[in-house]
Design a protein around this motif. Structure first.
Motif, PDB file in Angstrom:
ATOM      1  N   ARG A  21       0.834  -1.216   0.000  1.00 31.48           N
ATOM      2  CA  ARG A  21       0.000   0.000   0.000  1.00 31.48           C
ATOM      3  C   ARG A  21       0.860   1.254   0.000  1.00 31.48           C
ATOM      4  NH1 ARG A  21      -3.650  -2.799   3.761  1.00 31.48           N
ATOM      5  NH2 ARG A  21      -5.490  -3.463   2.598  1.00 31.48           N
ATOM      6  N   PHE A  54      -1.455  -1.037 -10.799  1.00 32.19           N
ATOM      7  CA  PHE A  54      -2.044  -2.244 -10.208  1.00 32.19           C
ATOM      8  C   PHE A  54      -0.994  -3.019  -9.424  1.00 32.19           C
ATOM      9  CE2 PHE A  54      -0.098  -5.399 -13.021  1.00 32.19           C
ATOM     10  CZ  PHE A  54       0.336  -4.593 -14.069  1.00 32.19           C
ATOM     11  N   HIS A  74      -2.531  -9.338  -8.273  1.00 30.55           N
ATOM     12  CA  HIS A  74      -3.963  -9.273  -8.616  1.00 30.55           C
ATOM     13  C   HIS A  74      -4.218  -9.716 -10.062  1.00 30.55           C
ATOM     14  CE1 HIS A  74      -4.861  -6.073  -5.295  1.00 30.55           C
ATOM     15  NE2 HIS A  74      -4.523  -7.249  -4.822  1.00 30.55           N
ATOM     16  N   ASP A 128      -7.348   1.069  -1.943  1.00 31.60           N
ATOM     17  CA  ASP A 128      -7.636  -0.289  -2.430  1.00 31.60           C
ATOM     18  C   ASP A 128      -8.619  -0.251  -3.601  1.00 31.60           C
ATOM     19  OD1 ASP A 128      -5.965  -1.155  -0.471  1.00 31.60           O
ATOM     20  OD2 ASP A 128      -7.495  -2.099   0.776  1.00 31.60           O
ATOM     21  N   ARG A 129      -9.534   0.702  -3.562  1.00 33.62           N
ATOM     22  CA  ARG A 129     -10.511   0.829  -4.656  1.00 33.62           C
ATOM     23  C   ARG A 129      -9.789   1.215  -5.957  1.00 33.62           C
ATOM     24  NH1 ARG A 129     -13.706   4.408  -7.406  1.00 33.62           N
ATOM     25  NH2 ARG A 129     -12.503   6.166  -6.584  1.00 33.62           N
ATOM     26  N   LEU A 152      -6.720   0.605  -6.692  1.00 34.65           N
ATOM     27  CA  LEU A 152      -5.902  -0.533  -7.136  1.00 34.65           C
ATOM     28  C   LEU A 152      -6.769  -1.624  -7.772  1.00 34.65           C
ATOM     29  CD1 LEU A 152      -3.346  -0.709  -4.194  1.00 34.65           C
ATOM     30  CD2 LEU A 152      -2.934   0.084  -6.544  1.00 34.65           C
ATOM     31  N   ALA A 153      -8.002  -1.750  -7.280  1.00 33.88           N
ATOM     32  CA  ALA A 153      -8.904  -2.745  -7.869  1.00 33.88           C
ATOM     33  C   ALA A 153      -9.285  -2.339  -9.296  1.00 33.88           C
ATOM     34  CB  ALA A 153     -10.158  -2.899  -7.007  1.00 33.88           C
ATOM     35  N   ILE A 154      -9.482  -1.042  -9.498  1.00 36.15           N
ATOM     36  CA  ILE A 154      -9.811  -0.555 -10.856  1.00 36.15           C
ATOM     37  C   ILE A 154      -8.621  -0.820 -11.783  1.00 36.15           C
ATOM     38  CG2 ILE A 154     -10.263   1.523 -12.253  1.00 36.15           C
ATOM     39  CD1 ILE A 154     -11.785   2.646  -9.797  1.00 36.15           C
ATOM     40  N   ALA A 191      -6.299  -3.106 -11.469  1.00 40.40           N
ATOM     41  CA  ALA A 191      -6.149  -4.551 -11.703  1.00 40.40           C
ATOM     42  C   ALA A 191      -7.138  -5.033 -12.761  1.00 40.40           C
ATOM     43  CB  ALA A 191      -6.347  -5.314 -10.396  1.00 40.40           C
ATOM     44  N   GLU A 192      -8.345  -4.496 -12.722  1.00 41.50           N
ATOM     45  CA  GLU A 192      -9.372  -4.899 -13.684  1.00 41.50           C
ATOM     46  C   GLU A 192      -8.929  -4.526 -15.110  1.00 41.50           C
ATOM     47  OE1 GLU A 192     -11.905  -6.804 -13.158  1.00 41.50           O
ATOM     48  OE2 GLU A 192     -12.417  -6.624 -15.296  1.00 41.50           O
ATOM     49  N   ARG A 242      -5.964  -6.775 -16.128  1.00 35.02           N
ATOM     50  CA  ARG A 242      -6.381  -8.156 -16.437  1.00 35.02           C
ATOM     51  C   ARG A 242      -6.957  -8.263 -17.840  1.00 35.02           C
ATOM     52  NH1 ARG A 242      -7.875  -8.844 -10.816  1.00 35.02           N
ATOM     53  NH2 ARG A 242      -9.829  -7.795 -11.228  1.00 35.02           N
TER      54      ARG A 242
END
Ligand code: AQP
Length: 331
Positions: free
Chosen positions: A60, A79, A83, A301-302, A304-306, A308-309, A312
């Motif tokens: 983080r 990202f 993940h 974290d939000r 980082l999730a975007i 990662a998506e 991917r």
């Protein structure tokens, strides 16, 4: 737009000046001209023994520092490597294309494993450059901004891409290293012939981005300088002063010859004082923004999730083609 990919390991509680000047600072303008993918490479971090709580915190902190240094989540895809499972999947395939002798020639493995003793070093540390090749190739990156220590790994990446393309058909883009000569190797303040490094520099040799201005100034003032008293750029005979000149030039945008003229006849003291100021002035706003970002972990974290998506989606496009070319049956 050409694509750029780079990564940084969450192996310490802060990045240092070498990471910043050699890599991260280039990432910011590249997001304006390139389709930019940047990663906190936690899978690489576990190639040496790592405490889980440290890894979680440092991942983080690393991401927050990258946003704080100027990466914009709208313009860059940032990202966390673990993940995006496609990295490890491609790494395995590339491992199977790499010769033992070829992997054994990587100097970073030799340097890092020497610290543990080669038999105690993990197989992961040995295969590290092949995972790095997968990180780059899975995004079809055109350009990879790094410091000089990564040149050999980039060469291996290109060799593996060419080998795959030759055996299985044209699949991977051949990436080019993007290395800025002036800042490709920032050295340790106490040992100016060695690179500044998270894991091998002593605390006095390293300038951390998240450090307070007081200790930063003190370390610059105590940096090893060389015999004589003239501020001159001479890598061979004055490696300490030359390193400080490179740092000052990069941070202030003043060409080295101009700095040399400016400090003529003034001795090392006045020069070091200005280097110390430039370092503190650069790092203070980054540290403050990092602290702010870390105070809202859910938001970090939000983001980082975007990232990662998005990552991917691109990585999976490559893997669909790779699996087919290798001869794996469709699922
Ligand atoms: N001293 C340096 N000068 C210029 N660039 C540097 N880089 C590292 N040290 C210098 C560049 O920073 C990026 C991220 O590095 P990394 O996290 O992959 O780790 P590293 O290269 O192995 O650097 P360290 O500090 O020595 O980390 P540890 O100790 O964890 O291995 C890379 O682009 C690198 O070139």
């Amino acid at each position: 737009r050409p694509r750029v990919l780079s990564g940084i390991q969450p192996t310490a509680d802060s990045f240092h000046l070498g990471n910043y000047l050699g890599a991260v600072r280039q990432w910011v303008p590249l997001q304006e001209t390139h389709d930019a993918f940047y990663s906190v490479v936690d899978l690489h971090a576990i190639t040496v023994p790592t405490d889980p709580a440290d890894l979680r915190r440092r991942t983080r902190v690393a991401a927050a520092q990258l946003f704080a240094a100027g990466l914009d989540p709208e313009r860059s895809t940032l990202f966390v490597q673990s993940h995006v499972r496609q990295h490890t999947e491609l790494a395995w395939i590339l491992i199977c294309l790499t010769g033992m002798g070829e992997a054994g020639r990587m100097t970073q493995f030799k340097d890092k494993s020497a610290r543990f003793g080669e038999s105690a070093a993990s197989v992961g540390l040995f295969t590290y450059p092949i995972l790095q090749a997968a990180d780059i190739l899975v995004y079809q990156a055109d350009s990879v901004p790094v410091g000089a220590d990564q040149k050999q790994h980039l060469e291996l990446t290109r060799d593996l891409a060419q080998r795959f393309n030759h055996r299985f058909g044209d699949t991977f883009t051949l990436p080019e290293p993007y290395i800025l000569k002036e800042v490709e190797k920032i050295t340790d303040l106490q040992d100016p012939t060695a690179k500044m490094s998270k894991s091998s520099s002593s605390p006095a040799g390293i300038l951390d981005v998240l450090e307070q201005p007081g200790p930063l100034r003190k370390k610059v003032m105590r940096a090893v300088t060389d015999t004589g008293s003239e501020v001159l750029f001479d890598e061979e005979n004055k490696p300490g002063v030359s390193n400080l000149l490179r740092i000052q030039s990069a941070l202030t945008g003043t060409p080295i010859p101009e700095l040399v003229t400016r400090y003529q006849g003034q001795g090392y003291g006045a020069f070091k004082k200005d280097v110390a100021e430039a370092v503190a002035d650069t790092f203070t706003p980054i540290r403050e923004r990092t602290e702010k970002l870390l105070s809202d972990e859910a938001e970090l974290d939000r983001l980082l999730a975007i990232g990662a998506e998005r990552a991917r989606q691109v990585a999976e496009q490559t893997m669909i083609e790779v699996r087919d070319r290798i001869g794996f049956l469709p699922t």
